[in-house]
Design a protein around this motif. Structure first.
Motif, PDB file in Angstrom:
ATOM      1  N   LEU A 173       0.853  -1.189   0.000  1.00  0.00           N
ATOM      2  CA  LEU A 173       0.000   0.000   0.000  1.00  0.00           C
ATOM      3  C   LEU A 173       0.885   1.232   0.000  1.00  0.00           C
ATOM      4  O   LEU A 173       1.768   1.371   0.857  1.00  0.00           O
ATOM      5  N   LEU A 174       0.659   2.124  -0.952  1.00  0.00           N
ATOM      6  CA  LEU A 174       1.403   3.377  -1.075  1.00  0.00           C
ATOM      7  C   LEU A 174       0.449   4.525  -0.766  1.00  0.00           C
ATOM      8  O   LEU A 174      -0.467   4.800  -1.543  1.00  0.00           O
ATOM      9  N   ALA A 175       0.645   5.190   0.346  1.00  0.00           N
ATOM     10  CA  ALA A 175      -0.220   6.297   0.754  1.00  0.00           C
ATOM     11  C   ALA A 175       0.469   7.619   0.443  1.00  0.00           C
ATOM     12  O   ALA A 175       1.444   7.984   1.093  1.00  0.00           O
ATOM     13  N   GLY A 176      -0.025   8.318  -0.591  1.00  0.00           N
ATOM     14  CA  GLY A 176       0.542   9.619  -0.932  1.00  0.00           C
ATOM     15  C   GLY A 176       1.923   9.545  -1.525  1.00  0.00           C
ATOM     16  O   GLY A 176       2.737  10.446  -1.314  1.00  0.00           O
ATOM     17  N   ALA A 177       2.208   8.502  -2.271  1.00  0.00           N
ATOM     18  CA  ALA A 177       3.522   8.336  -2.898  1.00  0.00           C
ATOM     19  C   ALA A 177       3.332   8.015  -4.373  1.00  0.00           C
ATOM     20  O   ALA A 177       2.443   7.246  -4.735  1.00  0.00           O
ATOM     21  N   ASN A 178       4.205   8.574  -5.208  1.00  0.00           N
ATOM     22  CA  ASN A 178       4.113   8.394  -6.658  1.00  0.00           C
ATOM     23  C   ASN A 178       5.496   8.064  -7.218  1.00  0.00           C
ATOM     24  O   ASN A 178       6.062   8.814  -8.005  1.00  0.00           O
ATOM     25  N   PRO A 179       6.089   6.947  -6.787  1.00  0.00           N
ATOM     26  CA  PRO A 179       7.468   6.662  -7.192  1.00  0.00           C
ATOM     27  C   PRO A 179       7.657   6.463  -8.686  1.00  0.00           C
ATOM     28  O   PRO A 179       8.777   6.629  -9.182  1.00  0.00           O
ATOM     29  N   ALA A 180       6.613   6.130  -9.432  1.00  0.00           N
ATOM     30  CA  ALA A 180       6.782   5.976 -10.880  1.00  0.00           C
ATOM     31  C   ALA A 180       7.287   7.267 -11.515  1.00  0.00           C
ATOM     32  O   ALA A 180       7.964   7.228 -12.551  1.00  0.00           O
ATOM     33  N   GLU A 181       6.977   8.408 -10.915  1.00  0.00           N
ATOM     34  CA  GLU A 181       7.477   9.686 -11.431  1.00  0.00           C
ATOM     35  C   GLU A 181       8.596  10.267 -10.570  1.00  0.00           C
ATOM     36  O   GLU A 181       9.517  10.896 -11.095  1.00  0.00           O
ATOM     37  N   THR A 182       8.521  10.103  -9.255  1.00  0.00           N
ATOM     38  CA  THR A 182       9.507  10.742  -8.393  1.00  0.00           C
ATOM     39  C   THR A 182      10.750   9.897  -8.182  1.00  0.00           C
ATOM     40  O   THR A 182      11.828  10.428  -7.945  1.00  0.00           O
ATOM     41  N   MET A 183      10.630   8.572  -8.251  1.00  0.00           N
ATOM     42  CA  MET A 183      11.747   7.648  -8.044  1.00  0.00           C
ATOM     43  C   MET A 183      11.612   6.467  -9.002  1.00  0.00           C
ATOM     44  O   MET A 183      11.437   5.329  -8.571  1.00  0.00           O
ATOM     45  N   PRO A 184      11.677   6.691 -10.303  1.00  0.00           N
ATOM     46  CA  PRO A 184      11.378   5.603 -11.241  1.00  0.00           C
ATOM     47  C   PRO A 184      12.119   4.299 -10.996  1.00  0.00           C
ATOM     48  O   PRO A 184      11.501   3.221 -11.127  1.00  0.00           O
ATOM     49  N   PRO A 185      13.418   4.302 -10.625  1.00  0.00           N
ATOM     50  CA  PRO A 185      14.057   2.996 -10.408  1.00  0.00           C
ATOM     51  C   PRO A 185      13.431   2.180  -9.285  1.00  0.00           C
ATOM     52  O   PRO A 185      13.579   0.950  -9.259  1.00  0.00           O
TER      53      PRO A 185
END
Length: 710
Positions: A173-185
């Motif tokens: 579960l990712l709450a308020g996180a968008n790693p696909a854009e902010t941390m792609p690796p």
């Protein structure tokens, strides 16, 4: 002999986010560096576009190589030599301190500084300046999660487990996180688990979740706490609470349940807009994975940057505890740290209430220990100071600081209510900025000191897993540029400190940091250059002569009784709600190609050309009601200021919400709108909820104001 001839290669780490991806910096025939990925657990041989272009930042055309000074506020900045600049700063600091006391001088640091520089900056403030007035921009990033983690577990390490553990989970579960854009690796670690994404927007991460059998729950901004309470409610009603774990390893469940009991999914749907069936489906998906000891809950800025952010994160931790996740192999709760050294930067003394090793500055035992390392009387150390926004807001006011030394931060862009912060900075008697370019904040300064960048000096960073790693120098700084450690040492000597108290070699500072942190929660005493060079995975605490701690809490939590604490938290409205005058909710976030205030990435042509100006993402119907179409220039207004942005239509957007990235400056700054209402515990501002109105704006007579600087 040139130590960096053409063809030379240096293995180091990226200058941007807390993944701290490994990379090679290769020296070309023209002496310029280029980056390529290296294998490392967090990035596994990949880089995002920021990492690939990171070396370009070192040679931007407006790179500063000589100090700049203005003789008065009506004069321009002019180049001077280092002695002139440093003498001027010291003379003004001593005069102001003599007039108004040590707290008339303040320091503002950064989550991008190395551990050595973070430590030295805190020491400089307390000893050379004698001031309590120091804080840093990390207060705007992870502070709510840190506060919630401390009260739940007795210790804050963003991820108390290696990131690689997450990849083997059934559900994340990712709450308020968008790693696909902010941390792609990072997405390489999230390809196997089913994802439950909590975000008002259909982000790239939310689309990945939906494409791979997961869920996207899109709450109204400011209602995450209610949603977390409702998920706890559903987990209990649907039979997923791990009662044995709760009884054996936690305390306070029933008090926390009293607040969750009222949040039936149907009741929650009315407030959040998340369908009740989605809440129940998410509870089942999590519960089944938790039963297999194979689930994680990770929070990010979207759920943390609120005036109730600490309580909101506590609600997510309560959910994790009810499911039996923390302190168990294969499961857990973690915070996705944002800035490159957001973890280490909050451990070693550049926070207003902190001494090295994550010690509290008002703890007598902590003061005694650190004072012995520093060779001073504990009573000479100042007490706690103001938090970041409170410090910025006090500048130049009666009783507030009259001077500020600023390292590695650009609060004119990154702070909430940015117009007000700009006024405060401009009203100071002395503003000193150590930077590599004339950022929007440096452009206001009386003195600008050109300092070395990430590839031009060595030092350690602590990534999102609490792993301490080494950045290596690939090239020397340009002629005329000094390191931050050299700047602090030279100023300290001019302020009356012995030169040996402020060393300039990073390894010497690291050894002292280890001694100062020894015995503290974040104990670095066992971290040495030799162990770093050997490639050990040094997750703190690393006590002298002992092994590192990649996974915390497996045996017990850090409270005296060894139990984790549920926290009784109740939903409350955002500090500012929409009304007839300001009917929309504005929320902010990040783009793949830009970082923080954009002072670095907006100077890289490849990145700037991809996203050259700010935009506002809005539902087509909401835009039409405001008389706007795709590509039009919109004017957004809050109770604090105005921003102009190009309209981008997004059919999946909430009708009541608009989104803006915060990497832009001047009339394009999203933080012209944001609310500085503060969380009572973490002192985090409410970046994610601002009441605004939107209307057509006149087109400018010239191109968009995207150039950094003045």
């Amino acid at each position: 002999m040139n130590p960096h001839p053409p063809g030379a290669s240096t293995r180091t780490h990226c200058p941007y986010c807390a993944l701290q991806c490994a990379m090679h910096l290769d020296t070309g025939a023209d002496g310029r560096l280029s980056a390529r990925p290296a294998d490392f657990p967090t990035n596994r041989g990949g880089l995002c576009r920021k990492g690939w272009t990171s070396a370009d930042v070192l040679t931007v055309p407006d790179r500063l190589t000589r100090p700049l000074l203005r003789k008065d506020r009506d004069s321009d900045l002019v180049e001077v030599d280092w002695d002139t600049a440093l003498d001027h700063i010291a003379e003004r600091l001593l005069a102001l301190r003599a007039e108004s006391g040590p707290d008339t001088v303040s320091v503002f640091g950064s989550g991008g500084l190395t551990n050595e520089k973070s430590y030295a900056l805190g020491k400089f403030a307390r000893l050379a300046l004698g001031t309590s007035q120091i804080d840093y921009n990390g207060r705007f990033c992870m502070s709510s999660a840190a506060a919630a983690g401390m009260r739940a577990f007795g210790l804050d390490r963003g991820m108390p487990f290696p990131l690689t553990d997450v990849g083997s989970a059934e559900v994340v579960l990712l709450a308020g996180a968008n790693p696909a854009e902010t941390m792609p690796p990072m997405m390489g670690h999230l390809s196997a688990p089913a994802l439950i994404v909590i975000d008002p927007r259909r982000t790239a991460t939310a689309r990945v979740a939906l494409d791979n059998g997961g869920l996207h729950l899109a709450p109204r901004p400011g209602t995450d706490l209610a949603l977390a309470l409702s998920l706890l409610h559903a987990v209990r009603v649907q039979g997923w609470v791990d009662t044995d774990y709760v009884a054996a390893r936690t305390s306070g469940f029933e008090q926390a349940w009293e607040h969750a009991a009222a949040w039936w999914p149907e009741q929650t749907e009315l407030l959040t807009g998340v369908p009740a069936e989605q809440i129940r489906a998410a509870a089942d998906l999590l519960g089944k994975a938790a039963r297999n000891h194979s689930a994680y809950i990770l929070t990010g800025r979207g759920t943390e940057q609120h005036a109730k952010g600490t309580d909101t994160v506590s609600a997510w931790i309560n959910l994790a505890l009810a499911l039996g996740l923390p302190g168990r192999a294969g499961s857990g709760y973690g915070c996705i740290t944002g800035q490159g050294n957001g973890q280490g930067g909050r451990e070693h003394g550049q926070k207003a209430d902190q001494l090295p090793g994550y010690r509290k500055i008002d703890d007598p035992a902590a003061r005694d220990h650190v004072a012995r390392v520093w060779g001073v009387d504990p009573d000479s150390l100042p007490g706690p100071g103001r938090s970041a926004f409170e410090l910025l807001d006090a500048l130049g006011t009666p009783g507030g600081p009259r001077a500020m030394l600023l390292f590695g931060s650009n609060p004119v862009v990154s702070a909430p209510d940015a117009g007000r912060v700009r006024e405060r900075l401009a009203g100071l008697d002395l503003l000193v900025a150590a930077d590599f370019v004339l950022s929007e904040t440096a452009a206001l300064a009386d003195v600008v000191l050109p300092v070395a960048q990430w590839a031009e000096e060595s030092g350690t960073m602590t990534n999102l897993e609490g792993r301490v790693l080494r950045r290596h120098r690939a090239i020397p700084p340009p002629e005329g540029v000094r390191t931050d450690l050299e700047v602090l040492s030279a100023l300290a000597v001019r302020l009356g400190q012995p030169a040996e108290r402020f060393p300039t070699e990073p390894d010497t500072v690291l050894a002292e940091l280890g001694a100062a942190s020894a015995g503290g929660a974040a104990d670095y005493s066992g971290i040495t250059p030799e162990r770093l060079a050997a490639g050990e995975a040094l997750h703190w605490p690393v006590r002298a002569g002992q092994e590192p701690t990649p996974r915390l809490f497996l045996d017990s939590f850090a409270h005296p009784d060894g139990r984790a604490r549920f926290t009784a938290v109740a939903h409350r409205p955002a500090a500012e709600e929409p009304d007839a005058e300001f009917p929309l909710i504005a929320t902010t976030g990040r783009l793949m190609g830009h970082y923080q205030s954009g002072a670095q990435t907006r100077r890289v042509p490849e990145l700037n050309s991809a996203e050259p100006e700010v935009y506002v993402e809005v539902h087509p119907d909401t835009a039409a009601r405001a008389g706007l179409a795709a590509g039009d220039l919109a004017r957004l207004t809050s109770r604090r200021g105005h921003t102009s942005a190009r309209v981008r239509l997004e059919p999946t957007a909430r009708l009541d919400t608009v989104f803006m990235p915060f990497h832009y400056a001047g009339s394009q700054a999203a933080n012209n709108l944001t609310n500085p209402a503060l969380d009572p515990t973490s002192r985090m501002p409410e970046f994610k909820v601002s009441a605004v109105r939107m209307e057509p704006a006149p087109e400018p007579d010239h191109g968009p104001a995207t150039a950094p600087g003045r």
